[in-house]
Design an enzyme around this catalytic site. Structure first.
Site, mmCIF file in Angstrom:
data_model
loop_
_atom_site.group_PDB
_atom_site.id
_atom_site.type_symbol
_atom_site.label_atom_id
_atom_site.label_comp_id
_atom_site.label_asym_id
_atom_site.label_seq_id
_atom_site.Cartn_x
_atom_site.Cartn_y
_atom_site.Cartn_z
ATOM 1 N N GLU A 53 1.010 -1.279 -0.423
ATOM 2 C CA GLU A 53 -0.102 -0.376 0.229
ATOM 3 C C GLU A 53 0.951 1.210 -0.591
ATOM 4 O O GLU A 53 1.106 2.125 1.230
ATOM 5 C CB GLU A 53 -0.668 0.237 1.158
ATOM 6 N N GLU A 83 -5.940 -7.865 -1.389
ATOM 7 C CA GLU A 83 -6.586 -7.940 -0.081
ATOM 8 C C GLU A 83 -7.318 -7.790 -0.372
ATOM 9 O O GLU A 83 -8.170 -6.946 -1.024
ATOM 10 C CB GLU A 83 -5.979 -7.167 1.236
HETATM 11 C C1 BGP Z 1 -4.465 -2.668 5.163
HETATM 12 C C2 BGP Z 1 -3.061 -3.594 5.144
HETATM 13 C C3 BGP Z 1 -2.664 -5.003 6.055
HETATM 14 C C4 BGP Z 1 -4.381 -5.218 6.239
HETATM 15 C C5 BGP Z 1 -5.779 -3.929 6.117
HETATM 16 C C6 BGP Z 1 -6.766 -4.807 7.032
HETATM 17 O O1 BGP Z 1 -3.968 -1.391 5.205
HETATM 18 O O2 BGP Z 1 -2.192 -3.544 3.451
HETATM 19 O O3 BGP Z 1 -2.190 -4.827 6.710
HETATM 20 O O4 BGP Z 1 -4.077 -4.805 7.864
HETATM 21 O O5 BGP Z 1 -5.427 -2.986 6.051
HETATM 22 O O6 BGP Z 1 -6.600 -3.318 8.054
HETATM 23 P P1 BGP Z 1 -7.472 -3.907 9.314
HETATM 24 O O7 BGP Z 1 -6.226 -4.894 9.735
HETATM 25 O O8 BGP Z 1 -6.457 -2.563 10.252
HETATM 26 O O9 BGP Z 1 -8.067 -4.266 9.777
#
Ligand code: BGP
Length: 482
Positions: A184, A379
């Site tokens: 990201e 993701e």
């Molecule tokens: C993104 C990241 C991941 C993952 C996802 C979900 O920003 O690349 O690491 O964690 O977010 O967010 P969260 O884990 O805060 O629910």
């Protein structure tokens, strides 16, 4: 061409644990302390100050740093790889913790024990016929580089990062199918600590950050990303990508001002980063943004050529929810990294993230249309506070619904003509959340028995969604054969 791949994804500091293992150097994620969630902006757990770093180095009684324990992945790695193999996944996304290989980022030689550990994991995955997507870093920057150089705003990090990447390519190149330099890449703009290792200055007005530091840091990461691709293409046969969080903005109404704001929000929050890495140059609209915000990005001789000559082969993106832009400030909800206006047509989870399967199809089309390069969903899944019931059952029908609806839209996007390389289910074995550091914000199809303070057996149990995903993948594989 190759069938679309179906897989899973994790990140070192959210999964591994092993904080004491093989003299690992502290990294930025080891400094983030668990604080009971007060709001969905998660500022207190994401935007760390110098005082937070000091406290992480000298913790108080009761302090817990979830990134140090993750979901104890290293203690369960063989079992977890069995689950991945049983699911029949084609591809698995992992990240390597830079500070395991170079504890301060500046050692002459890399840590052999850490390299052997990662080598074993990669070999085991390959022995199961699973392709590897490697994120060279996923938020975890050696703390020493924050304290000595101020993080990515210092151009010195480019060479140190290349030194790290070179070792990874030399040692593991033969195992790597897809390589993405940064997770990201747009995180640096919203979450400068996670993205760039920049500390928030509490005495500074506004966000606590100097935009010139943020855009210097982003520029250094763009150059580092392009140089890693230049190096990698000489050493590996892997495909090299870029990856950004996709926000899928909608204008709140057909009021032209809502549409104008949507255009501008999408440019500065999303397109800017992939325009640089996938199209190879800074886009026109950033000139005005830099002028309006008094930002001066220093280009050294050769920078523009490096970016133009080393663009990504594919464009990866994380997709969780869509977001709304309203010209007049409206009722807020939350989403991955940003706080957004509520969408009256969508339902949300307890973190305020709005569920929008059609947004996935829209996003796939828009990204593919913009770059004419293959896309990859790096993701996706949804955070829920799953309940472990009698007999170690987890009835996550809501997650099956979310996944099923998004898979339908992915197939419609492919039918639209979008070329999609893969879908990676985020946190496929439960991990610690990146924003709120909560273990209870679960994404996976395999449950991990632990709570937000690191208590629990860390035993794994298949959720109801495990069977759903396993059967879905089987069908996908058979369809192509028939
Ligand atoms: C993104 C990241 C991941 C993952 C996802 C979900 O920003 O690349 O690491 O964690 O977010 O967010 P969260 O884990 O805060 O629910």
């Amino acid at each position: 061409n190759m069938r679309m791949l179906w897989g899973g994804a994790s990140a070192s500091s959210q999964y591994e644990g092993g904080f004491e293992l093989f003299n690992k150097g502290m990294d930025t994620q080891d400094c983030r302390r668990y604080i009971k969630r007060i709001d969905n902006a998660t500022t207190s757990t994401r935007l760390l100050t110098k005082a937070d770093i000091e406290r992480a180095k000298h913790p108080l009684d009761g302090d817990f740093f979830p990134g140090r324990k993750g979901s104890e992945g290293l203690l369960h790695i063989d079992e977890d790889i069995e689950y991945l193999s049983e699911l029949g996944i084609d591809i698995y996304r992992i990240s390597i913790a830079w500070s395991r290989i170079f504890p301060t980022g500046e050692e002459e030689t890399p840590n052999e024990e850490a390299l052997n550990m990662y080598g074993d994991i990669l070999k085991k995955l390959k022995s199961k016929g699973i392709k590897i997507y490697l994120s060279l870093t996923h938020y975890a920057l050696p703390l020493a580089l924050v304290e000595k150089y101020g993080g990515w705003k210092n151009r010195k990090l480019i060479d140190l990062y290349l030194k790290y990447a070179k070792v990874i390519f030399e040692r593991f190149g033969e195992y790597l199918d897809f390589v993405v330099p940064f997770n990201e890449i747009n995180t640096g703009f919203f979450s400068p600590f996670n993205g760039l290792g920049l500390l928030r200055d509490e005495n500074r007005k506004g966000s606590g950050y100097d935009l010139n530091d943020i855009f210097a840091g982003l520029h250094n990461q763009f150059i580092a990303s392009a140089k890693v691709i230049e190096l990698g293409k000489k050493m590996l046969k892997a495909s090299f990508g870029c990856m950004a969080a996709c926000f899928c903005y909608y204008g709140y109404s057909c009021n032209p001002l809502d549409q104008l704001k949507t255009l501008q929000y999408e440019q500065i929050n999303q397109w800017f980063f992939t325009d640089v890495l996938a199209a190879g140059e800074y886009p026109y609209y950033m000139k005005k943004y830099f002028r309006d915000n008094d930002i001066k990005v220093e280009f050294l001789p050769g920078d523009r050529e490096i970016l133009r000559n080393n663009t990504a082969d594919f464009v990866g993106f994380s997709y969780y929810q869509s977001n709304v832009c309203a010209f007049e400030e409206m009722e807020k909800t939350a989403g991955n990294l940003v706080v957004s206006t509520k969408n009256p047509y969508l339902k949300a989870n307890e973190w305020g993230w709005q569920i929008d399967p059609v947004g996935m199809r829209i996003s796939m089309n828009k990204i593919y249309d913009r770059y004419k390069k293959p896309v990859m969903i790096t993701e996706n899944s949804f955070g829920y506070n799953d309940v472990l019931e009698e007999g170690n059952i987890i009835n996550d029908d809501y997650r099956i619904q979310y996944l099923n609806d998004h898979f339908e839209q992915i197939k419609l996007a492919i039918d639209d003509g979008v070329e999609c390389l893969a879908y990676l289910l985020w946190g496929i074995v439960d991990i610690v959340s990146a924003g709120s550091l909560e273990m209870t914000k679960r994404y996976g199809v395999v449950y991990v028995d632990a709570d937000n303070l690191g208590n629990g057996t860390y035993k794994r149990y298949k959720k109801k969604s495990f069977k759903f995903y396993k059967e879905f993948i089987e069908k996908e594989k058979n369809v192509v054969k028939s």
